[in-house]
Design an enzyme around this catalytic site. Structure first.
Site, PDB file in Angstrom:
ATOM      1  N   LYS A 155       0.876  -1.191   0.000  1.00 30.78           N
ATOM      2  CA  LYS A 155       0.000   0.000   0.000  1.00 30.78           C
ATOM      3  C   LYS A 155       0.909   1.235   0.000  1.00 30.78           C
ATOM      4  O   LYS A 155       2.012   1.207   0.552  1.00 30.78           O
ATOM      5  CB  LYS A 155      -0.890  -0.001   1.258  1.00 30.78           C
ATOM      6  N   LYS A 181       1.818  -9.335  -2.006  1.00 25.72           N
ATOM      7  CA  LYS A 181       1.186  -9.259  -3.329  1.00 25.72           C
ATOM      8  C   LYS A 181       1.101  -7.799  -3.760  1.00 25.72           C
ATOM      9  O   LYS A 181       1.062  -6.881  -2.941  1.00 25.72           O
ATOM     10  CB  LYS A 181      -0.208  -9.890  -3.306  1.00 25.72           C
ATOM     11  N   ASP A 183      -1.306  -4.905  -5.373  1.00 25.75           N
ATOM     12  CA  ASP A 183      -2.743  -4.689  -5.232  1.00 25.75           C
ATOM     13  C   ASP A 183      -3.435  -4.964  -6.566  1.00 25.75           C
ATOM     14  O   ASP A 183      -2.791  -4.938  -7.625  1.00 25.75           O
ATOM     15  CB  ASP A 183      -3.039  -3.263  -4.735  1.00 25.75           C
ATOM     16  N   GLU A 184      -4.764  -5.189  -6.500  1.00 25.71           N
ATOM     17  CA  GLU A 184      -5.435  -5.723  -7.693  1.00 25.71           C
ATOM     18  C   GLU A 184      -5.365  -4.833  -8.927  1.00 25.71           C
ATOM     19  O   GLU A 184      -5.326  -5.342 -10.052  1.00 25.71           O
ATOM     20  CB  GLU A 184      -6.884  -6.126  -7.379  1.00 25.71           C
ATOM     21  N   HIS A 271      -7.047 -13.142  -7.363  1.00 24.76           N
ATOM     22  CA  HIS A 271      -7.824 -12.058  -6.758  1.00 24.76           C
ATOM     23  C   HIS A 271      -9.191 -12.050  -7.447  1.00 24.76           C
ATOM     24  O   HIS A 271      -9.288 -12.304  -8.643  1.00 24.76           O
ATOM     25  CB  HIS A 271      -7.100 -10.720  -6.944  1.00 24.76           C
ATOM     26  N   LYS A 311     -13.622  -5.794   6.185  1.00 24.19           N
ATOM     27  CA  LYS A 311     -14.383  -4.654   5.635  1.00 24.19           C
ATOM     28  C   LYS A 311     -15.312  -5.051   4.494  1.00 24.19           C
ATOM     29  O   LYS A 311     -16.126  -4.257   4.039  1.00 24.19           O
ATOM     30  CB  LYS A 311     -13.416  -3.576   5.157  1.00 24.19           C
TER      31      LYS A 311
HETATM   32  C1  CAP Z   1      -7.254  -5.356   1.103  1.00 30.80           C
HETATM   33  C2  CAP Z   1      -7.311  -5.282  -0.408  1.00 30.80           C
HETATM   34  C3  CAP Z   1      -7.985  -6.472  -1.056  1.00 30.80           C
HETATM   35  C4  CAP Z   1      -9.373  -6.757  -0.600  1.00 30.80           C
HETATM   36  C5  CAP Z   1     -10.061  -7.694  -1.564  1.00 30.80           C
HETATM   37  C6  CAP Z   1      -8.005  -4.024  -0.889  1.00 30.80           C
HETATM   38  O1  CAP Z   1      -6.560  -4.256   1.588  1.00 30.80           O
HETATM   39  O2  CAP Z   1      -6.006  -5.235  -0.946  1.00 30.80           O
HETATM   40  O3  CAP Z   1      -8.002  -6.214  -2.467  1.00 30.80           O
HETATM   41  O4  CAP Z   1      -9.318  -7.388   0.611  1.00 30.80           O
HETATM   42  O5  CAP Z   1     -11.280  -8.089  -1.000  1.00 30.80           O
HETATM   43  O6  CAP Z   1      -7.559  -3.516  -1.924  1.00 30.80           O
HETATM   44  O7  CAP Z   1      -8.972  -3.626  -0.245  1.00 30.80           O
HETATM   45  P1  CAP Z   1      -6.682  -3.916   3.163  1.00 30.80           P
HETATM   46  P2  CAP Z   1     -11.656  -9.646  -1.006  1.00 30.80           P
HETATM   47  O8  CAP Z   1      -6.041  -5.055   3.932  1.00 30.80           O
HETATM   48  O9  CAP Z   1      -5.931  -2.620   3.352  1.00 30.80           O
HETATM   49  O10 CAP Z   1      -8.123  -3.787   3.463  1.00 30.80           O
HETATM   50  O11 CAP Z   1     -10.522 -10.315  -0.306  1.00 30.80           O
HETATM   51  O12 CAP Z   1     -12.962  -9.695  -0.261  1.00 30.80           O
HETATM   52  O13 CAP Z   1     -11.785 -10.052  -2.417  1.00 30.80           O
HETATM   53 MG    MG Z   2      -6.530  -4.915  -2.985  1.00 33.21          MG
END
Ligand code: CAP
Ligand code: MG
Length: 423
Positions: A155, A181, A183-184, A271, A311
């Site tokens: 992040k 990882k 981020d997406e 993801h 969240k």
């Molecule tokens: C979490 C995260 C993940 C989400 C995906 C985000 O970051 O990197 O992509 O958790 O959700 O971008 O929000 P945080 P899921 O740890 O800072 O929240 O796993 O439900 O697909």
């Molecule tokens: Mg993410």
């Protein structure tokens, strides 16, 4: 529309041993049985009117049958003979059982709740190359030192240049995180080109191994149009990487099957960004349970599967069902490592392990990089939380007794309630 033919009904028994069986939540303003027939017809050999070219023989061999109707529960079950399906093709399977029927006027809403495959349909799919055991082995985790895997997401989500991205990864690994990882949405932007990032992060992975002796995993996000994805996966391999991350919903099932079939010897971290556009509305769409079953057949090694306590939405029964499907030992395909991610921090470790055990990857982005003392401290706090759980100790008691300052600060920062002895 005037779909006809009660022959699609098989409510008095039908041999489903060689059929894909789909359970739908169906709501309709029309006659319930008639709407169920229309769904079965449209998703197999029928259309809105009887056509002369549909012979008895074709119907007998390939017509989907309504095997259960529960109008008071808005549930129908439909059996699809295996002859309808191409071998090992998810795009074709989805076009059949999850295609036109969602848009038919005769249903007000339709949700594919669950799917069951006969051996003839599931066995040609490869499933994960590594699975849970292979993923843990990559990190030196075996039955003798079993524990949940800890991960983080670099992040901020977007914006860091390659050297800073690599530095954040290094600090997380150095502090005790196993898995880092991208981020997406982080792929190959001007501010952080994929190859430059890959090389710099993998250099840090090697440095951590030299300094700590620990093997780590870097899930490089290769998400892109397929030819670029293939090239990036090859780069990960050439650079000595061990894992590729794919946003499997936005890239699609055909791309995923292609990347799995390359059999590159890389972990596939899946993801599920965009899944909620399909899974979230309670009356319509496709459940994450069904997506998870398809993704296990396709062969992801790890898959974001929900947290209950984080969240993102998802209640315990539904999320547990997804974890159970990914880890069901009765399948021929290896088990998939569920990933708990989204709003997690060290205080989330006890409830996650209580609900899901050790075969889980617990990912914390903000929960590590938001630690008041920085990423290394955040990672140490996550690791200490896992240690407390392994020792079956209350997390506050552990932090206080062991005088684990980083964990104490994290528990205070994230407002983790103290459980008094008599609770
Ligand atoms: C979490 C995260 C993940 C989400 C995906 C985000 O970051 O990197 O992509 O958790 O959700 O971008 O929000 P945080 P899921 O740890 O800072 O929240 O796993 O439900 O697909
Ligand atoms: Mg993410």
């Amino acid at each position: 529309m005037a779909y006809i033919d009660n022959k699609y009904l098989a409510l008095d028994g039908f041999d489903t041993s060689d059929s894909v069986v789909c359970t739908f939540l169906m709501k309709t303003h029309e006659d319930y049985t008639k709407a169920a027939i229309e769904v079965a017809a449209e998703s197999s050999v029928g259309t809105w009117v009887k056509v002369h070219s549909l012979t008895e023989d074709i119907f007998e061999r390939l017509a989907a049958r309504v095997i259960e109707i529960s109008s008071e529960k808005n549930i129908i079950k439909i059996a699809y003979p295996s002859g309808l399906f191409e071998k090992a093709s998810l795009p074709q399977m989805l076009s059949l059982v999850a295609g036109n029927i969602f848009g038919m006027k005769s249903v007000d809403s339709l949700r594919l709740l669950d799917i069951a495959f006969p051996e003839s349909i599931s066995s040609p799919y490869p499933g994960p190359a590594f699975g849970i055991e292979g993923f843990k082995k990559e990190l030196g985790i075996t039955a003798s030192n079993d524990r949940p895997i800890i991960g983080t997401i670099v992040k901020p989500k977007m914006g860091l240049p390659p050297d800073k991205h690599a530095e954040v990864a290094y600090e997380a690994w150095y502090g005790g995180v196993d898995f880092v990882k991208d981020d997406e949405p982080q792929t190959d932007q001007d501010f952080c080109r994929f190859e430059d990032r890959l090389v710099k992060v993998l250099e840090k992975a090697d440095l951590v191994k030299e300094e700590t002796g620990r093997k780590v995993v870097y899930a490089a996000n290769i998400t892109a149009p397929l030819p670029k994805m293939e090239r990036r996966a090859e780069l990960v391999k050439e650079q000595g990487g061990n894992c590729m991350m794919i946003d499997v919903i936005t890239t699609g099932f055909a791309s995923l099957q292609y990347m799995r079939d390359l059999d590159l010897g890389l972990l596939i971290h899946a993801h599920r960004a965009m899944h909620a556009a399909i899974t979230r509305v309670p009356d319509h769409g496709i459940t994450m349970l069904v997506l998870a079953k398809w993704l296990r057949l396709a062969g992801v090694d790890s898959l974001h599967a929900g947290t209950v306590v984080g969240k993102m939405e998802g209640k315990y029964p539904e999320v547990k069902g997804i974890y159970d499907a990914l880890r069901d030992p009765s399948w021929k395909q290896k088990r998939v490592l569920p990933v708990a991610s989204g709003g997690l921090h060290p205080g989330s470790v006890p409830p996650i392990v209580d609900m899901f055990g050790y075969d889980v990857l617990i990912n914390a982005g903000g929960g590590i990089h938001g630690h008041p003392k920085g990423t290394i401290a955040g990672a140490r706090a996550m690791r200490a939380a896992v240690e407390a759980v392994i020792q079956k100790r209350d997390i506050w008691e552990y932090a206080e007794t062991e005088d684990h300052k980083d964990l104490l600060i994290a528990l205070e920062k994230f407002g983790v309630p103290k459980v008094s002895k008599e609770d």
